[in-house]
Every structure is written in C-alpha cells, then in structure tokens.
Design an enzyme around this catalytic site. Structure first.
Site, PDB file in Angstrom:
ATOM      1  N   HIS A 218       0.812  -1.215   0.000  1.00 24.13           N
ATOM      2  CA  HIS A 218       0.000   0.000   0.000  1.00 24.13           C
ATOM      3  C   HIS A 218       0.847   1.269   0.000  1.00 24.13           C
ATOM      4  O   HIS A 218       0.301   2.372  -0.129  1.00 24.13           O
ATOM      5  CB  HIS A 218      -0.962  -0.011   1.192  1.00 24.13           C
ATOM      6  CG  HIS A 218      -2.133  -0.911   0.973  1.00 24.13           C
ATOM      7  ND1 HIS A 218      -2.037  -2.287   0.995  1.00 24.13           N
ATOM      8  CD2 HIS A 218      -3.448  -0.634   0.698  1.00 24.13           C
ATOM      9  CE1 HIS A 218      -3.225  -2.819   0.756  1.00 24.13           C
ATOM     10  NE2 HIS A 218      -4.095  -1.841   0.581  1.00 24.13           N
ATOM     11  N   SER A 239      -7.765   0.416  -1.415  1.00 26.63           N
ATOM     12  CA  SER A 239      -7.048  -0.433  -0.468  1.00 26.63           C
ATOM     13  C   SER A 239      -7.806  -1.732  -0.242  1.00 26.63           C
ATOM     14  O   SER A 239      -9.024  -1.807  -0.426  1.00 26.63           O
ATOM     15  CB  SER A 239      -6.866   0.283   0.870  1.00 26.63           C
ATOM     16  OG  SER A 239      -8.012   0.114   1.698  1.00 26.63           O
ATOM     17  N   ASP A 240      -7.084  -2.768   0.167  1.00 26.07           N
ATOM     18  CA  ASP A 240      -7.746  -3.996   0.586  1.00 26.07           C
ATOM     19  C   ASP A 240      -8.322  -3.780   1.985  1.00 26.07           C
ATOM     20  O   ASP A 240      -7.903  -2.877   2.721  1.00 26.07           O
ATOM     21  CB  ASP A 240      -6.771  -5.162   0.569  1.00 26.07           C
ATOM     22  CG  ASP A 240      -7.467  -6.488   0.292  1.00 26.07           C
ATOM     23  OD1 ASP A 240      -8.681  -6.575   0.527  1.00 26.07           O
ATOM     24  OD2 ASP A 240      -6.800  -7.441  -0.154  1.00 26.07           O
ATOM     25  N   ALA A 241      -9.279  -4.635   2.335  1.00 31.99           N
ATOM     26  CA  ALA A 241     -10.011  -4.439   3.584  1.00 31.99           C
ATOM     27  C   ALA A 241      -9.093  -4.544   4.795  1.00 31.99           C
ATOM     28  O   ALA A 241      -8.410  -5.547   4.987  1.00 31.99           O
ATOM     29  CB  ALA A 241     -11.136  -5.468   3.692  1.00 31.99           C
ATOM     30  N   ALA A 243      -6.360  -3.114   5.363  1.00 33.20           N
ATOM     31  CA  ALA A 243      -4.933  -2.913   5.108  1.00 33.20           C
ATOM     32  C   ALA A 243      -4.398  -1.561   5.586  1.00 33.20           C
ATOM     33  O   ALA A 243      -3.262  -1.495   6.074  1.00 33.20           O
ATOM     34  CB  ALA A 243      -4.631  -3.105   3.624  1.00 33.20           C
TER      35      ALA A 243
END
Length: 981
Positions: A218, A239-241, A243
């Site tokens: 990220h 973003s991923d959950a 992260a």
C-alpha cells in the site's frame, strides 16, 4: 426558476472536467469523507452515497442470486479470450440489472484477480487465471473489457485488478515480505497487470496485504513509477479491507495511523477500505494528518478527483433517463443499456464456459462414453455443486450426478457418495439429531468484507431456531452422520436430513447448514485422540464440543470436552466398491470444498489428494478396472499413482451453475474436450519451492524454469481427435514477430485445439544468464471438423515475445541473437519449429561506477529490503550464514583504485563486506570493508577502501556479506554517487 445544470451534470463534457467541477463544489470536509470506501451522500449537490467494492470474480457475488460461472482458474483453463470477454460482459450486465433493484449492489467491481499462480499450494489459487503472465494478461484484458463495455466514454462497470503485487500466500499475509528481484518484477509480475491496464479497460487496482522487498504494497512507489504510466486515464487505487490499519498495526511500518494514511495517500491510495461501514476512524486519521502537516489539501484533492472521475464515467452524475435507472439506459445507450439478468443467453454462456473449462488429462480409450453405458458416479463431489467465498447464490445447479442422469437416464446411473457412515457415542449414550420444526431458514449474518456481504443468504450460516443435538440412551435413536474427511484431519459431519453439523454464535451444536461456508467456517471439525476415545474439536472457534443433558455445545473456559467413541456403520470404500462392480464405467469425482483446506486466509500444505478420496478411487478400481478419476478442484493435485493405474483422468475447476451438465457433455463427446491446464501440475511436493520464494528464476519454478518432469505440463490437455501441424514460418520486421502454420483435424470427430506459440533463446549475445526454457507468446483456441484445416497466424510485439529485463542497465531489451519459435499443443508437446535472428548491438558490460546492490545476477542467502521508507531496494543478509551477490560482466577496464560501499547496520557491532573478482585462475579478494553500526536500518554510511591490486578487463564480481547488514550500492573508481542511497 433556473434550468441551468452544473458542468458535472453535463454528459457531453469531458469526464475530467466534470470531476474537477464537482471537486471544487465540495467543502474540504466533504472531500475528506470521499476517501472512505463508504462515501456519504451530499444532499445539497444531489449526490448519492457511493461504495467502492463489488465482488464479481465469476459472477456477481455477495448480493444474492446471480448467474454463477466457473471459477477464475476454470476460465483460465478455457484459454479462450473471446469467451472470457463474453462472461465479463454478462457479469457487467447483471451488476447493472441488480443495482437497479438494490442500490447496495456496486458498480466498482473488485475483479479480476491477476496474481500469478506461481505456487499451487496458494489458498486462493481458484481466484487467478494462470501461472503465465501473458495468458493472465490476455484473459484479464478480455474480462475487464466485458465488464467495462464498449462505449468510449461511459463505463458499464469499473473493474479493479487485484492484488498489487507479488501476492501468492495466505500464511501471515499481512506481515510477510517477499523478495522480488528486478528481472522477476519486470519479466513476470508487472506484465500481468500492465496488459489489461494498457488496454484501457481497467478503472483501478487494489494493493495486496503483503510487503514486497520489505515495504507494504500500500506504500509501493511502483504505483506511481509504473502502474499509473500505463494508461491515459485516472486509475483509482482501492485499499484492501483493513490494510490501511495494518500499516501502523500488525506491520508496524508507520509509527502512527496518521502517518500511515498520509504515507498511503502520497503513495497513491485513493480509497480506504477500513473499519467496515464506519468511516469515522479513517476520516479522523486523515484530518489528524492534515493538522500535523503530514498531508496537504492537494494530496486529498488528487485522490478525490480520481474517485469522482470514476463515478462520472459510470454515469452517476448524468441526468436520469426516462423510466429511471431500472431502464438500464443511464448515460449513453451504447454502454449502460442492455442491463440483463439470468437471461437464456447467460445460462447458455455459463454452460459453454463450464464445457470449455474441462481438461482431459489422460485417456486410454475409456472416453467418450457411448450411449446406453451403465455409469456409476461415486465420490464426495459426485452430487455436489460447490461454491466458493466469491460466488454468488445459485439460481439453479447441476451436479455431475444430475448431468449424467439427464444424459443417460436415471435408471442407467448409480451413485455412492463414499463418505463413512458413523455414530458418535459418549458415556451417557449417542449423539442424536432432534426433528426439525417447519419454517424458513433463519440464522445469523455472515462475515462479509462490506455490508453487501449480509445480502447473500448463501453466506448466512445455518439456523438458530433448530434444537441442538442431544444425547440419547436408545441405540435406535442414535444419529448416523456422513463423515467426509477433507484432508489434514479436517472433517464435516452431515445428518440424515442432509444438513451439516454447525456451531452458531450461541455456541450450540446443530444440524443446520446446507453447506460449509462463510468467512469463519463453522462446519469443520477434527476428531482428536484422547484417553482411548476422541474429542470433537471445532475448528472455527478452537473449542471442544461437550454434550450435557441440555444439548451439545462448545465447552466453556476450563470446561472439558466430551470424550466420544467413533462407531463406523458403513465404510465409504465398501459402498463405492459395491456400486462400481455392476457398472460399465465408474467415475470417481474427487476434489476439494472451496471453503475448506485451501482458500483465502489458508494455504494448503500438500499436493496430495485427501486420504479418504485416495482410498475411494482405489476401491473403485479394484472393483472395476474401467474407472476414471474426475478431479473437480480449485487447484492441482499430485496424483501420480492414479495416473499410472487408471485409464482416464479429467480435471475441471468448480464450474458454477452448469457444472454437471457441462461435465456430462464432455464425458460423452457431445462437446469435445478442449481445456488446457493454466498451470503446471507437479508430480510431488518436493518439486515445489518455499511458499514465500518468489524468485522463479533462482528457484527454477513454473514451466518457464522448471527442469524436472511435471505430472502434467503447462498447457496440457487431450482431445478425442488428433491434430497435425504444418511447417511454421516466423519472422519479424524489427517491431513485430509474426508466425503462422496450418493446423488440421486428422481424426474422426470434431475437436478444439489450443494452438500455443512459444519462444526461447537459442543463442544470444552477452553473459550466460538464466533465460526461460520457453515462454508463451500467443495462443488461440480453434474448433475444427474432421479433415478441416485452419491457417493460424500470430502477430506479437517483438519486445514482448523476445525481450528481457537488462538488469545491468535497468531497461527492457531484445538481446541480439537466435531465437526458437515453437508451436504446439502444450509447453512440452511442440509440433513445429522455426528460428528467427535478431540483429543489433550486443549488451555492454556493466558499469562499476555505481552498482545498485539489488541489480545482482545471482544471489544466495540474501533478501531484498526497502532502501528507504518511500522508495528503492537494498540487499540484506537472510538467516545466519553469509549472503552472496554475483554481478556478471563488470567493466573494470578503467583499472579503478578505490571502492566505496553504502550500507546500513541497525544492530550493534560491525559487519564485513568482502569483494572478490572472478579471475581465470579463481576468485581473488579485492577488498574487505567493515561496516559499523548505524543505529537504524535506513541510516546508511559510506565506507571506502583502496584497491592495491586494481582489477582490469571485464570480470564477474562476488560480494559476500558477513553479519546483519544492508547493502545499497557499490562504486569503483573513487567517490561517486554510491555515497548516497
């Protein structure tokens, strides 16, 4: 009253201008609010709330019933770009139609997954297309084009690629770091993303949880340096959950959450998926970062502008058409028109995709099945149509048993599941299942990554209105359970009414679940030996089951579990053998349940088929040699003994709603088998690298570098007919490689052939560097009638087909020399060959004035780490032993007299870096430099040494790192830019 519309409402204006106009109308606080996954409505401007993120990997997921297509790895097995494009189009149309009914269905599609299937033990193998970057890129481009639509301005949906970058493991996925050397980065990892992004069909990208070269994805500088240079529109980074919170949480990379969100925004993240539907923590952190001067308003505005441009491209700000959005015509007619749901065309496409995904692995004449054949269908998956975490809810289903009964008639198809029938006895009696009361299923909500996860009834685990299991002293009232062992001791227990034992939030044990599933699987158990009996351990909670008088439940803290005795009523192998004896042909359907033993958050530990299923095919074969093994799975298995013993084997991924009909059509020859393996099937676990070893060059893995003998090679797949290849002609004009050959169906049945074009370096100039054994350049799936011939032509950019990353000079290049061009049916079944010659200037030797340590040619005992928190790579020792770096063809013709190293050592004490020259007579020590402690891993120092015996000529250089140390650069010839990291 004024009828003037603001610019952002004008569909004729350019998207970026409209987005800029809307941005300027938002207050600073409203802009910050747009950064969270759940952006609020702005009523004064007529803006609706917006959510990034709608899963749609192989059909719209987590939003209720939808058309379910084969898993992504199954779509990969079709090797059919056009088919995958049509699947993407159908999914996009269903997303539009479903949104018209429920605004919680999103149009920002988090799909496809383009992570390469480098390692077959990766739990999420089912989500990717292939281990090859160019096949992955081609299929991802096709799928995203279908999702996006053809309108030049308006997007049907906005696809987001997952997961940037080098993400192939679930083990400690938020804290593990992998080393990705420049060649692997540029030749393997980046092309899978670059293809669809450069094609203009991608709206955004999602970074992965893991770290690459010591830096969280990220915060990857490659988002700006690579990704955002590949297309001419604004890419949204979602973003991923969870992260963003990991940056200052589990990863500890940033000191505070304010520093973390600031670093992510500056790196290029635009939308923060964190804390579910509650944006407050994220927004507080952004505001705190602004107050502390870690962020500027321009940083926020840049991200919000990208998000608004995406929403604008989706037609969100366009005037609503007559009839409302339900008419499916918001925006221009060419793209968002045609919203459709569960149409006959979508059903036919789901079946076609499932048919094309079937791979015939072996056939000694057993297949195809003739009409009137008496078929025994056995195995744990024989009457199953399994879903995975990213599936939608089935509108209809077809199991292998269903498909074969439909094709042959129920009277000619027999069935045995092969699970053991067992009873569980304790001191006070036997476990018993009380009668179920009538009424609809209820139960607790599932664990979705977003609110949409609660929309899907398939993710609601069981019923809480059912009574728990009890203990009865009457043997006749004891419940019989079907015990399915999924490997590694993990099992499910199914009651006579077909429901699996499950533990709800209240801790009670019930026969309540239609299937195992959910983010936390509550239907899996282990039977653990204890004092001559067994304890029943619930995997979802890590607690044992106890069976008091008031009902079976989970043991509380410091409470003992109940000791059970397992009584076997019938062995599955016996039932399978009995069913197999009287059949003409036996089909053993084996494989995995996608929610168990290999899935998101859980890697596999072995390639082996689970022991219970291994016993089933052996029992079937012992009873009837005319036995075929049908593997229905999300990943490869090592089934060497089955391959040696059985006359036929097939594989298909979980094929969605039409899986059974499709399998029956291929087994009978109604549809010719034409699928091809999208990844190598290794013969044994010992052939695999470590799960976190991403250096496919050094580890010699994937078909590109593997030197062993696979069980089935990349691209493998058989047919019921035969194909002949004519001579291959190949050439290039300096920019494009062209190749053509004739392919003829020489058999007696129609068939699909996947023509695969590979390239390999035969003799190229420069140092001897590892090159792929062969690399896929192009592919095409064709169908030919008996005797029919097709002329197949390929045109591939020369740099893509023959290029490599010149690590010594930091550039993509096509090295002069001779290249083999091969065409055939798989990576090892090559039928025709040509040779092309590429002229040009040979590679120059490597300059030694400023050597980046990360640009090595070979290494041993090292890992790549972050040079600084923001950008760059360094090399550190890994483990206890010394680390070695090899640099080929170094140019010492200037006879340098000094060497400078730039290095860091966070630990107390000193480290040593020894430099050796590769001389004709052996290694020669050039210098040994001592690196003092610098107190921080990012605090570099410069150490200089004289070279009393200056090196000459073009030589190889070996750098040996002793002790914990980070090496950034080396420089020969005196003070140079090597003094600064």
């Amino acid at each position: 009253m004024s009828t003037h519309q603001p610019l952002f409402r004008d569909p004729r204006a350019p998207v970026r201008e409209r987005a800029r106009d809307l941005l300027e109308r938002l207050t600073p606080d409203e802009r910050v609010a747009m950064l969270h996954q759940f952006a609020p409505a702005v009523e004064r401007l007529g803006l609706a709330a917006f959510r990034t993120g709608q899963e749609a990997l192989h059909g719209v997921a987590w939003a209720g019933p939808a058309t379910v297509f084969p898993q992504a790895v199954g779509l990969g097995a079709t090797w059919n770009d056009e088919l995958v494009r049509r699947v993407g189009e159908a999914v996009g149309r269903e997303a539009r139609a479903m949104r018209a009914r429920d605004p919680r269905v999103g149009l920002n599609i988090w799909s496809p997954t383009v992570n390469l299937l480098r390692h077959p033990l990766w739990g999420r193998n089912e989500e990717g297309y292939s281990e090859d970057p160019r096949l992955t890129a081609a299929l991802a481009t096709a799928y995203t084009r279908g999702l996006r639509g053809d309108d030049p301005v308006r997007w049907r949906t906005a696809p987001v690629l997952k997961h940037w970058l080098a993400h192939n493991s679930e083990t400690e996925r938020d804290t593990s770091s992998v080393s990705v050397r420049p060649r692997v980065l540029h030749e393997y990892e980046l092309p899978a993303f670059r293809g669809p992004v450069a094609a203009g069909a991608v709206a955004g990208v999602m970074p992965a949880y893991n770290l690459v070269n010591g830096r969280p994805n990220h915060l990857s500088p490659l988002l700006a340096e690579q990704l955002r240079t590949w297309c001419d529109h604004d890419l949204v980074i979602c973003s991923d959950a969870g992260a963003p919170g990991n940056l200052a949480g589990s990863q500890g990379y940033c000191g505070t959450h304010e520093e973390a969100v600031a670093a992510a925004l500056r790196a290029g993240v635009d939308s923060f998926t964190d804390h579910g539907e509650d944006p407050a923590p994220t927004l507080a952190r952004v505001r705190g970062a602004l107050e502390r001067g870690l962020l500027k308003q321009d940083d926020v505005d840049t991200a919000v502008l990208r998000l608004l441009a995406m929403r604008c491209a989706l037609g969100e700000f366009d005037p609503e058409p007559p009839g409302g959005e339900d008419a499916g015509t918001a925006g221009t007619a060419g793209n968002t028109a045609g919203a459709a749901f569960d149409t006959p065309g979508h059903r036919a496409l789901a079946r076609e995709a499932a048919e094309q995904a079937v791979v015939l692995l072996k056939n000694d004449g057993l297949l195809p099945l003739a009409g009137g054949t008496r078929v025994a269908v056995v195995g744990l998956l024989a009457d199953e149509c399994k879903l995975d975490w990213y599936s939608g809810t089935l509108l209809r289903r077809s199991t292998p048993l269903d498909g074969l009964r439909e094709r042959f008639g129920a009277d000619r198809v027999t069935y045995a599941e092969g699970s053991d029938r067992v009873r569980l006895r304790c001191r006070d009696g036997w476990l018993s299942v009380p009668p179920s009361p009538p009424g609809p299923a209820g139960g607790e909500g599932g664990d979705g990554g977003t609110a949409a996860g609660t929309l899907d009834p398939a993710l609601r685990r069981g019923r809480t209105d059912l009574p728990p299991l009890t203990v009865t002293a009457e043997p006749g009232a004891a419940a019989e359970f079907a015990l399915a062992d999924w490997g590694g001791g993990v099992l499910t227990l199914r009651a006579a009414d077909g429901r699996c034992l499950s533990v709800a939030e209240d801790g009670l044990l019930r026969a309540s679940a239609e299937q195992p599933g959910g983010w936390v699987v509550r239907e899996t158990f282990e039977l653990r030996p204890y004092r001559g009996g067994r304890l029943l351990w619930h995997r979802g909670t890590g607690r044992y089951v106890t069976a008091p008088a008031d009902g079976a439940r989970l043991a509380r803290d410091r409470e003992a579990g109940t000791t059970f005795t397992l009584e076997t009523v019938e062995r599955g192998t016996d039932a399978v053998a009995d069913t197999a004896r009287d059949a003409d042909v036996v089909l053993v359907v084996a494989g995995n349940d996608p929610h168990i033993g290999g899935r998101e958050t859980e890697d596999r530990t072995t390639l082996a088929l689970p022991p219970q299923q291994d016993r089933l095919w052996r029992a079937a074969r012992a009873a009837n040699p005319r036995t075929a093994l049908v593997l229905v799975s999300s990943y490869p298995y090592a089934v060497r003994e089955a391959d040696a013993a059985l006359p036929a084997l097939l594989w298909t991924a979980h094929g969605g709603q039409a899986a059974g009909q499709a399998l029956a059509a291929v087994l009978t020859g109604d549809v010719p088998p034409g699928g091809r393996l999208p990844q190598t099937w290794y013969a044994r676990d010992a052939d695999l690298p470590g799960l976190l070893d991403y250096d496919i060059i050094g580890a010699r893995t994937t078909y590109l570098y593997f030197g062993g003998t696979p069980l089935y090679p990349f691209g493998h797949g058989l047919s019921y007919t035969s194909f002949a290849y004519g001579p291959l002609t190949a050439g290039h004009d300096g920019g494009t490689l062209t190749a053509r050959c004739a392919v003829t169906n020489t058999g007696h049945a129609a068939g699909d052939e996947v023509v695969q074009l590979y390239t390999r370096a035969v003799g190229v100039a420069g140092p001897e560097l590892p090159r792929p054994r062969r690399a896929l350049a192009a592919h095409r799936r064709i169908r030919l009638a008996p005797g029919q011939t097709a002329q197949v032509e390929f045109a591939v950019p020369l740099a893509d087909a023959l290029g490599c990353w010149d690590v010594a000079h930091g550039r993509w290049t096509v090295t002069p020399g001779t290249y083999g061009i091969d065409a055939g049916s798989s990576s090892t079944d090559l039928r025709t060959t040509a040779v092309v010659r590429v002229d040009g200037e040979p590679p120059r030797p490597r300059s030694v004035a400023d050597l980046r340590a990360a640009d090595y040619d070979e290494q041993h005992g090292t890992e790549l780490v972050d040079l600084t928190r923001e950008r760059g790579d360094a090399v550190a020792t890994a483990g206890l032993g010394p680390g070695e770096l090899v640099f080929h063809a170094c140019d010492f013709r200037s006879r340098p007299t000094t060497v400078t190293v730039t290095a860091a050592r966070a630990e107390p004490g000193e480290a040593e870096i020894a430099l050796h020259l590769d001389d004709p007579g052996g290694d020669r020590l050039l210098a040994s430099l001592t690196v003092p402690a610098t107190g921080d891993r990012h605090a570099y120092t410069t150490v200089r040494a004289e070279l009393p015996d200056p090196p000459t000529g073009v030589r190889g250089l070996l750098a040996v790192l002793h002790g914990p140390v980070r090496l950034a650069r080396l420089g020969f010839g005196g003070p140079s830019s090597a003094e600064s990291p």
